[in-house]
Design a protein around this motif. Sequence first.
Motif, PDB file in Angstrom:
ATOM      1  N   ASP A  50       1.022  -0.978   0.007  1.00 49.43           N
ATOM      2  CA  ASP A  50      -0.250  -0.206  -0.261  1.00 49.43           C
ATOM      3  C   ASP A  50       0.639   1.473  -0.159  1.00 49.43           C
ATOM      4  O   ASP A  50       1.690   1.480   1.223  1.00 49.43           O
ATOM      5  N   ALA A  51       0.117   2.340  -1.235  1.00 48.10           N
ATOM      6  CA  ALA A  51       1.805   3.217  -1.146  1.00 48.10           C
ATOM      7  C   ALA A  51       1.572   4.577  -0.115  1.00 48.10           C
ATOM      8  O   ALA A  51       1.660   4.810   0.399  1.00 48.10           O
ATOM      9  N   ILE A  52       0.345   4.649   0.950  1.00 46.63           N
ATOM     10  CA  ILE A  52       0.196   5.155   1.603  1.00 46.63           C
ATOM     11  C   ILE A  52       0.609   4.869   2.553  1.00 46.63           C
ATOM     12  O   ILE A  52       1.480   5.206   4.073  1.00 46.63           O
ATOM     13  N   ASN A  53       0.961   3.575   3.435  1.00 45.17           N
ATOM     14  CA  ASN A  53       1.467   3.318   4.822  1.00 45.17           C
ATOM     15  C   ASN A  53       2.994   3.260   3.927  1.00 45.17           C
ATOM     16  O   ASN A  53       3.827   3.290   4.892  1.00 45.17           O
ATOM     17  N   LEU A  54       3.329   2.963   2.959  1.00 47.42           N
ATOM     18  CA  LEU A  54       4.593   3.285   2.727  1.00 47.42           C
ATOM     19  C   LEU A  54       5.479   4.807   3.184  1.00 47.42           C
ATOM     20  O   LEU A  54       6.231   5.437   2.954  1.00 47.42           O
ATOM     21  N   SER A  60       6.064   0.901   9.462  1.00 43.37           N
ATOM     22  CA  SER A  60       6.989  -0.124   9.656  1.00 43.37           C
ATOM     23  C   SER A  60       6.198  -1.221   9.377  1.00 43.37           C
ATOM     24  O   SER A  60       6.311  -2.368   9.122  1.00 43.37           O
ATOM     25  N   ARG A  61       5.272  -0.988  10.642  1.00 39.59           N
ATOM     26  CA  ARG A  61       4.847  -2.446  11.166  1.00 39.59           C
ATOM     27  C   ARG A  61       3.927  -2.624  10.524  1.00 39.59           C
ATOM     28  O   ARG A  61       4.149  -4.260   9.854  1.00 39.59           O
ATOM     29  N   LEU A  62       2.457  -1.809   9.574  1.00 41.52           N
ATOM     30  CA  LEU A  62       2.275  -2.461   8.663  1.00 41.52           C
ATOM     31  C   LEU A  62       2.619  -2.785   7.126  1.00 41.52           C
ATOM     32  O   LEU A  62       1.914  -3.973   6.659  1.00 41.52           O
ATOM     33  N   PHE A 113      17.827 -15.731   0.811  1.00 39.65           N
ATOM     34  CA  PHE A 113      17.100 -15.002   1.462  1.00 39.65           C
ATOM     35  C   PHE A 113      17.525 -14.255   3.049  1.00 39.65           C
ATOM     36  O   PHE A 113      18.435 -14.145   3.413  1.00 39.65           O
ATOM     37  N   LYS A 114      16.249 -13.170   2.409  1.00 37.80           N
ATOM     38  CA  LYS A 114      16.614 -11.998   3.242  1.00 37.80           C
ATOM     39  C   LYS A 114      16.201 -11.471   4.611  1.00 37.80           C
ATOM     40  O   LYS A 114      15.530 -11.963   4.367  1.00 37.80           O
ATOM     41  N   VAL A 115      16.498 -11.154   5.643  1.00 36.42           N
ATOM     42  CA  VAL A 115      16.172 -11.277   7.048  1.00 36.42           C
ATOM     43  C   VAL A 115      15.852  -9.696   7.234  1.00 36.42           C
ATOM     44  O   VAL A 115      16.898  -8.418   7.602  1.00 36.42           O
ATOM     45  N   LEU A 116      15.142  -9.332   7.213  1.00 35.77           N
ATOM     46  CA  LEU A 116      14.172  -7.861   8.108  1.00 35.77           C
ATOM     47  C   LEU A 116      15.350  -7.437   9.168  1.00 35.77           C
ATOM     48  O   LEU A 116      14.944  -7.845   9.909  1.00 35.77           O
ATOM     49  N   ASN A 117      15.666  -5.923   8.817  1.00 38.39           N
ATOM     50  CA  ASN A 117      15.814  -5.265  10.484  1.00 38.39           C
ATOM     51  C   ASN A 117      15.132  -5.558  10.862  1.00 38.39           C
ATOM     52  O   ASN A 117      13.441  -5.255  11.117  1.00 38.39           O
ATOM     53  N   LYS A 161      12.453   3.415   9.150  1.00 39.87           N
ATOM     54  CA  LYS A 161      12.848   4.536   9.118  1.00 39.87           C
ATOM     55  C   LYS A 161      13.663   5.480   8.064  1.00 39.87           C
ATOM     56  O   LYS A 161      13.932   6.745   7.891  1.00 39.87           O
ATOM     57  N   GLU A 162      15.186   4.917   8.035  1.00 37.97           N
ATOM     58  CA  GLU A 162      16.009   4.926   7.221  1.00 37.97           C
ATOM     59  C   GLU A 162      15.828   5.555   5.711  1.00 37.97           C
ATOM     60  O   GLU A 162      17.091   5.514   5.074  1.00 37.97           O
ATOM     61  N   VAL A 163      15.535   4.761   5.025  1.00 39.48           N
ATOM     62  CA  VAL A 163      14.957   4.721   3.808  1.00 39.48           C
ATOM     63  C   VAL A 163      14.704   5.742   2.954  1.00 39.48           C
ATOM     64  O   VAL A 163      13.714   6.312   3.271  1.00 39.48           O
ATOM     65  N   ASP A 164      15.183   5.684   2.320  1.00 40.24           N
ATOM     66  CA  ASP A 164      15.555   6.847   1.225  1.00 40.24           C
ATOM     67  C   ASP A 164      13.959   6.953   0.587  1.00 40.24           C
ATOM     68  O   ASP A 164      13.383   5.807   0.371  1.00 40.24           O
ATOM     69  N   ALA A 165      13.106   8.408   1.086  1.00 35.74           N
ATOM     70  CA  ALA A 165      11.625   8.459   0.526  1.00 35.74           C
ATOM     71  C   ALA A 165      11.719   7.852  -1.120  1.00 35.74           C
ATOM     72  O   ALA A 165       9.968   7.427  -1.434  1.00 35.74           O
ATOM     73  N   ILE A 166      12.222   8.479  -1.937  1.00 31.22           N
ATOM     74  CA  ILE A 166      11.836   8.408  -3.056  1.00 31.22           C
ATOM     75  C   ILE A 166      12.370   7.045  -4.022  1.00 31.22           C
ATOM     76  O   ILE A 166      11.241   6.997  -4.521  1.00 31.22           O
TER      77      ILE A 166
END
Lengths: 456, 456
Positions: A77-81, A86-88, B64-68, B74-79
């Motif tokens: 979901d783009a809005i959650n993104l 993080s939780r959703l 297989f990648k494990v989610l932090n 939080k730190e992810v680039d919004a773009i």
Amino acid sequence: MEKPTIPKGTRDFGPTQMAKRQYILENIKKVFQKYGFQPLETPAMENLSTLTGKYGEEGDQLLFKVLNSGDFLKEVDAINLSKKDSRLVTTTISEKGLRYDLTVPFARYVVMNRGEITFPFKRYQIQPVWRADRPQKGRYREFYQCDADVVGTDSLICEAEIVLMIKEVFKALGIGDYSIKINHRSILSGLAELCGAKENESSLFIGIDKLDKIGEEKVREELKSRGFEENSLNTVFEILNFKGTTQQKIDFLTSKFSTSEKGKKGVADFKEVLSLLKSYGVTEDHIEFDIALARGLSYYTGCIFEVKINKVAIGSVSGGGRYDNLTGNFGMPDVSGVGISFGVDRLYDAMEELQLFPKEAQISSTVMIAHLDEDTMRYGLKVAHKLRQNGIATEIYPDQSKLKKQLDYANKKLIPFVIVIGSDEMKDGLLTFKNMEKGEQEKLSLTSIISKIKGQ
Amino acid sequence: MEKPTIPKGTRDFGPTQMAKRQYILENIKKVFQKYGFQPLETPAMENLSTLTGKYGEEGDQLLFKVLNSGDFLKEVDAINLSKKDSRLVTTTISEKGLRYDLTVPFARYVVMNRGEITFPFKRYQIQPVWRADRPQKGRYREFYQCDADVVGTDSLICEAEIVLMIKEVFKALGIGDYSIKINHRSILSGLAELCGAKENESSLFIGIDKLDKIGEEKVREELKSRGFEENSLNTVFEILNFKGTTQQKIDFLTSKFSTSEKGKKGVADFKEVLSLLKSYGVTEDHIEFDIALARGLSYYTGCIFEVKINKVAIGSVSGGGRYDNLTGNFGMPDVSGVGISFGVDRLYDAMEELQLFPKEAQISSTVMIAHLDEDTMRYGLKVAHKLRQNGIATEIYPDQSKLKKQLDYANKKLIPFVIVIGSDEMKDGLLTFKNMEKGEQEKLSLTSIISKIKGQ
């Protein structure tokens, strides 16, 4: 280039540690098998729908979640993104998690295979589990659990055999000074009834569980803040603080529980376990009836166990108990079972402290063959082959190096015997046989060497 | 409630499968130990920086990648987020992955512990690995690898001992009809030199690797499309198709490689391995010099091995080879090593097909005790205890049920012997001893039963 590292809270187990860990696990496995338990292994990854909601909210936070493969963001979901929630977002980008314990996967296995399983089902399982806990001394993000459970019967024979297994494991490991603390959840429920906290059992249990760590004063404070009254607490602690022999404790509780059905049931079960142990011909050594034992996990409903090694400042090294509804979460109600879990890491630390690992648990090969040149090396190959044919773990130093270097290698690997082959040895067939620990050597035929090693 | 499932491509191993898998693994382990290999275990999760770039681009996709943990967005680039760019986002929300094989973690371990390791370092490692491959028959997302490697020496004794270990493993497992195919990467390099493809070796190797599956015609087509000329290919296939004894192949290659240093080195190494085996006193049985063996993995540089079970339509069950730069990726160059890996799943399937699992690998307890009421059950507890004290795996049916139900349980669990205790048995001490397979029973004292079982 950066020096490689491993994720925090995880460990490599090198040869020395592995040998000791295998020594512990092999001994436990042997006991499990002797009592009719059979092995089970489940996958490291489970569906998050299997894991979530089974360990409380805190547990859910500690699950390691595995990212979906491929273009995992596509369906999010783009809005959650955009909210960076993080939780959703997690629920859409991750469907699998690493197992948190062996109990939930076991319950899931029982439900999925109920048609084929022969009940009562006795299984043991020794596998790692993962928790995203804050790493600290003695707490790891990957660690082994070592569990045995019987499900599909409420026979107290199972409880008695758990006590027998604990005794056999500790005997096999050479641990002599330990206590098997036993209590019964119904005894704690009886206690709750006596102090009018029938509806508030779990607060009471959580409080009692902390007694060991924070002491009576603080537990009293905490329970008061949760609405327990002074004289209820006096009743509780009069019972918890009762000192005496097992029989005295039984008599005391029997008098106290004259009006509590639950309390009576708990005492009766405990007495029956003792009576069964007597029928096996086993003494009550090491058994301690501990009315204040609560064990944190909420799913226990019957007898509970905890094992402590005395004179070692380490928590409990084993624990378990009976539960009445293991598989209820997966739509299969009323499956009663009882289980025991051994803490490998703590057993390891305790055995190190008590210096209980036998030397045999630490050596690698029994013999190393040293040689002085191409010819003696080739001669050594045949010697190595003969030794191995006789079941003796043997290695031949693979390179042509100075004798000192070869002997250093044997010393570092704790190899107890070295056969040195020189040209004299090749001629007369009498090999130089070195006892590395004693620093002695003698000349012997290969046949004599073999019988000497095997005769040990 | 939804029926629980497990993630696709993963498996539970129930008691029957586990018993057989343990039979295979225990036999392999015993051989590894007999040859001086010591156990190592590494964590399931590795830093992605350790894993990425080691298995080619395709391999990276299959990690297989494990989610932090915690608030990973939080730190992810919004773009990148708004673009839903899964690839770019991955690197910021996941730092750890599940191990893809045991080789890279081993290399990482060697580099991290180079100061403490005694070289040559002989380790074995038996642990699961994970690959996000599309699941299909015989291909799983979680499967065990079972590897033994020696690093820190280029002695061909190690290659010879790999052959010996393979022979011993197959003997222990009762597999008689199999071939150990051996080749040398330098022989393939020599081949590349002969056809002027020195700079294009890897295309040639990849082509040769497919010969088994797609045949000469298609490999020729593929190599042509990659720029190989007709007469180069004729040279290649003249050599690959050469039939003869091992000695004839050696002679043929020696004549062909008169101008190729690489080719000569490959043949010389192979000859030396045979010569070493002779020094051990071991025959060349099962050994097949297979000039067309290439093995896909690019990191091999010396001898390569592959084992096939004849008359079973299954791929290779074991493979390995020498590599010269295992730890180069982690900044520790020039560590030569050689290793072998056994495919547990394929060995399992082959042994099922050939019916090679012994009955002992399938039974659980040796004895079950059946009883008819409370008194005989209690008498049975003592009997169970005596049997276990004599090292006999025993279970007592825990509930008071009809005898038929108790015997059914023993039958389903393949328990070979049942002791039935009734009131007569209790009186005269002569127990009913049933041989479940033969359907016979007799009355014996417990002492006679114990010696009968142990004397088996």
